[in-house]
Every structure is written in structure tokens, then in C-alpha cells.
Scaffold this active site. Structure first.
Site, PDB file in Angstrom:
ATOM      1  N   CYS A 132     -43.292  68.797  44.645  1.00 31.42           N
ATOM      2  CA  CYS A 132     -42.312  67.917  44.000  1.00 31.42           C
ATOM      3  C   CYS A 132     -41.689  66.981  45.025  1.00 31.42           C
ATOM      4  O   CYS A 132     -40.843  67.386  45.821  1.00 31.42           O
ATOM      5  CB  CYS A 132     -41.228  68.757  43.313  1.00 31.42           C
ATOM      6  SG  CYS A 132     -39.955  67.774  42.506  1.00 31.42           S
ATOM      7  N   CYS A 135     -37.903  66.468  44.532  1.00 30.31           N
ATOM      8  CA  CYS A 135     -37.119  67.624  44.998  1.00 30.31           C
ATOM      9  C   CYS A 135     -37.021  67.663  46.517  1.00 30.31           C
ATOM     10  O   CYS A 135     -35.941  67.920  47.072  1.00 30.31           O
ATOM     11  CB  CYS A 135     -37.757  68.929  44.523  1.00 30.31           C
ATOM     12  SG  CYS A 135     -38.131  69.026  42.771  1.00 30.31           S
ATOM     13  N   ASP A 136     -38.132  67.427  47.213  1.00 28.01           N
ATOM     14  CA  ASP A 136     -38.216  67.756  48.634  1.00 28.01           C
ATOM     15  C   ASP A 136     -38.465  66.573  49.568  1.00 28.01           C
ATOM     16  O   ASP A 136     -38.487  66.747  50.782  1.00 28.01           O
ATOM     17  CB  ASP A 136     -39.327  68.790  48.859  1.00 28.01           C
ATOM     18  CG  ASP A 136     -39.065  70.083  48.097  1.00 28.01           C
ATOM     19  OD1 ASP A 136     -37.888  70.444  47.949  1.00 28.01           O
ATOM     20  OD2 ASP A 136     -40.037  70.721  47.642  1.00 28.01           O
TER      21      ASP A 136
END
Length: 307
Positions: A132, A135-136
């Protein structure tokens, strides 16, 4: 065997939020999960895009959500759901060990990223391996990162990563991308995006600090090569956890549950929230939003049964 007002299947952010809203409305709530509460949060090292926290460990956020969700009397049970049977005004939830009945059901079973199944993938998960970019990606500012895949997600997320990373190299097993032409055009026009074609990725390599790159076989020359990068983002597909729900006929051909804006499926009394739904953005925040809506809509639905 008592009948619950609502059975919520899945205790990730969406299911936990639905449990909070439904229990605060004084409903009798059953929360079922096949593992520990928190869902994918338990596989997330740090969360930096959830309001209220600059940074928080995924499992810690899951713990906080669980205690918040269960403070109004939610009953939590472990169980792997095998089938949901629609009996009209009552739904029967069959697990591997028990059978429960409820007047309504909220499905929050989430989805799973498809894995490559190669050495290093599991070892470096959360330490450089991600599924992701939203997300990261922020963990890899001004660093070189690798994206594995050639479809829409791989290309779209690769372009997204150029806002953060020093460079993005897309590694694909074929000699051309499968993504939509508009996405390909953006990637080819971005000077930060590089490509490695005809690559059979064999392992993810690294050290005690984390990922350092990937080893792959050049399918044209048959040479073994290494692409360097501190982050590896894998996009070879995502699949919903709906295998046991086929009898309800509430999914599309790919298995995603389709709902309206009220989180209602085509079966009265059955709702769906979070990553299991057919939607564009799958994040903690969107799952929480879905859960809040479903928790209220279940209350509204139950009121119609007594009218």
C-alpha cells in the site's frame, strides 16, 4: 439460542466502528472474527494517516478501537464463518464451531493482497515490503523504491510514490504494461519512473535494517540480476474475503460486495463495510466511515421490522 439484533463478521476498523455505533443504539451486538481484533492493523508497523495520531503502531490502534467498540456491551466471539443463510427476518451465521442467529448482518471481512510467495517477502513485511503506497509511501521519502507489477494498481501507485521517493522502478514480468493507457502515459512521462521488463522476481533481499533490493532473472538473457531499493511495493492483485458468501449472490464477478450509500446489499438486512466492498480507496479512514454508516443503518432497518 438467543437472537442478536446484529451480527458483525470481521473485527477490523470497519467492523469495530459498526459495533460501536450499533451498541450505543442499545442493540444486542455479536462481533465475530476468525483471529485477533484489529484486522490488517496487526500487520501494520506504523499508522501516520489516521486523524488524532501523528504516528501510532497498527496493533496499538487496533487495541484502542476494540476497547472503544466493546464498552457498550458488544459480545465478542472467535469463529470462522462458513456460511450465512438468509431466512428472511432472521439470518443464520454458521461457523466452524457454532451457529448464531441475528436479525441483521454486517459483513466486514476485508480483503487480502495477493502474495508473490518468494523468499524474503514475509521476512521483510513491514520492514521495506509493502502492499500500500498510500499507507507506507511516506516512510521512503527521497529514497529509491521498487514496484512489482504491471497493472493499474502498480502503475498508479508507482506514479503516486514519485511525490515522495527519489526514484521509482517498476518491475514487470512482461515486455509491456497491462495498465490503462492513460496511466501508462503518465508513468512514461514521469522522469522519476524507470522500468525493468521481462523480469522474473525470485527473492527480496536485505539486511538487519530492512530491504536493500530484489533479485530477478532476466527472461530474455536468462541472467540473474539485482535491482536496488529500500522499499518494495507489491501489486500483483487483491482479493476480497468473500469465498464463503457465494450463496447470497451479493458479490460481483471478482468477489467484491456491491452496496449502496447506506451500505445495504441486495439482501434486506445484510450490510457490508470496509475493504470487502467494491470501492476505490481502501483505508482505515474509509472503513471507519463505512462502519459508522452501517451501524446507524442497521438501527434504522430494525425499526422497519416493528413498524
Amino acid at each position: 439460542m438467543s437472537t442478536y439484533d446484529v451480527a458483525i463478521i470481521g473485527a477490523g476498523p470497519g467492523g469495530l466502528t459498526a459495533a460501536l455505533y450499533a451498541s450505543r443504539a442499545n442493540l444486542k451486538v455479536l462481533l465475530l472474527d476468525r483471529g485477533i481484533y484489529g484486522g490488517q492493523l496487526n500487520n501494520t508497523a506504523a499508522v501516520e494517516n489516521y486523524p488524532g495520531f501523528d504516528s501510532i503502531l497498527g496493533p496499538e490502534l487496533g487495541e484502542k478501537m476494540y476497547h472503544s467498540a466493546t464498552q457498550f456491551g458488544v459480545e465478542y466471539q472467535y469463529g470462522t464463518v462458513k456460511q450465512i443463510v438468509d431466512q428472511g427476518l432472521v439470518k443464520e451465521i454458521q461457523t466452524s464451531d457454532d451457529t448464531f442467529t441475528a436479525k441483521s448482518v454486517i459483513i466486514a471481512t476485508g480483503s487480502e493482497y495477493k502474495k508473490l510467495g518468494i523468499p524474503g517477502e514475509q521476512e521483510y513485511s513491514g520492514r521495506g515490503v509493502s502492499y500500500c503506497a498510500v499507507c507506507d509511501g511516506a516512510f521512503f521519502k527521497n529514497e529509491d523504491v521498487l514496484v512489482i507489477g504491471g497493472g493499474d494498481s502498480a502503475v498508479e501507485e508507482g506514479v503516486y510514490l514519485t511525490q515522495l521517493a527519489k526514484s521509482v522502478t517498476i518491475i514487470h514480468r512482461r515486455d509491456q504494461l497491462r495498465a490503462q493507457q492513460i496511466l501508462q502515459k503518465r508513468a512514461f512521462a514521469n522522469e522519476k519512473v524507470n522500468f525493468i521488463w521481462n523480469a522474473d522476481v525470485q527473492k527480496i533481499i536485505g539486511n538487519e535494517q530492512g530491504v536493500t533490493g530484489v533479485q530477478y532473472r532476466d527472461k530474455v538473457s536468462n541472467e540473474i540480476k539485482v535491482a536496488s531499493g529500500s522499499g518494495v511495493f507489491i501489486y500483483v492483485g487483491i482479493q476480497p474475503n468473500t469465498q464463503e458468501l457465494s450463496n447470497l449472490n451479493i458479490t460481483d464477478a471478482a468477489g467484491w460486495i456491491t452496496t449502496n450509500d447506506h451500505m445495504e446489499t441486495t439482501v434486506p438486512g445484510i450490510f457490508a463495510v470496509g475493504d470487502v466492498r467494491k470501492k476505490d480507496l481502501r483505508q482505515i479512514t474509509t472503513a471507519v466511515g463505512d462502519g459508522g454508516i452501517a451501524g446507524q443503518e442497521v438501527f434504522n432497518y430494525l425499526q422497519t421490522l416493528t413498524d
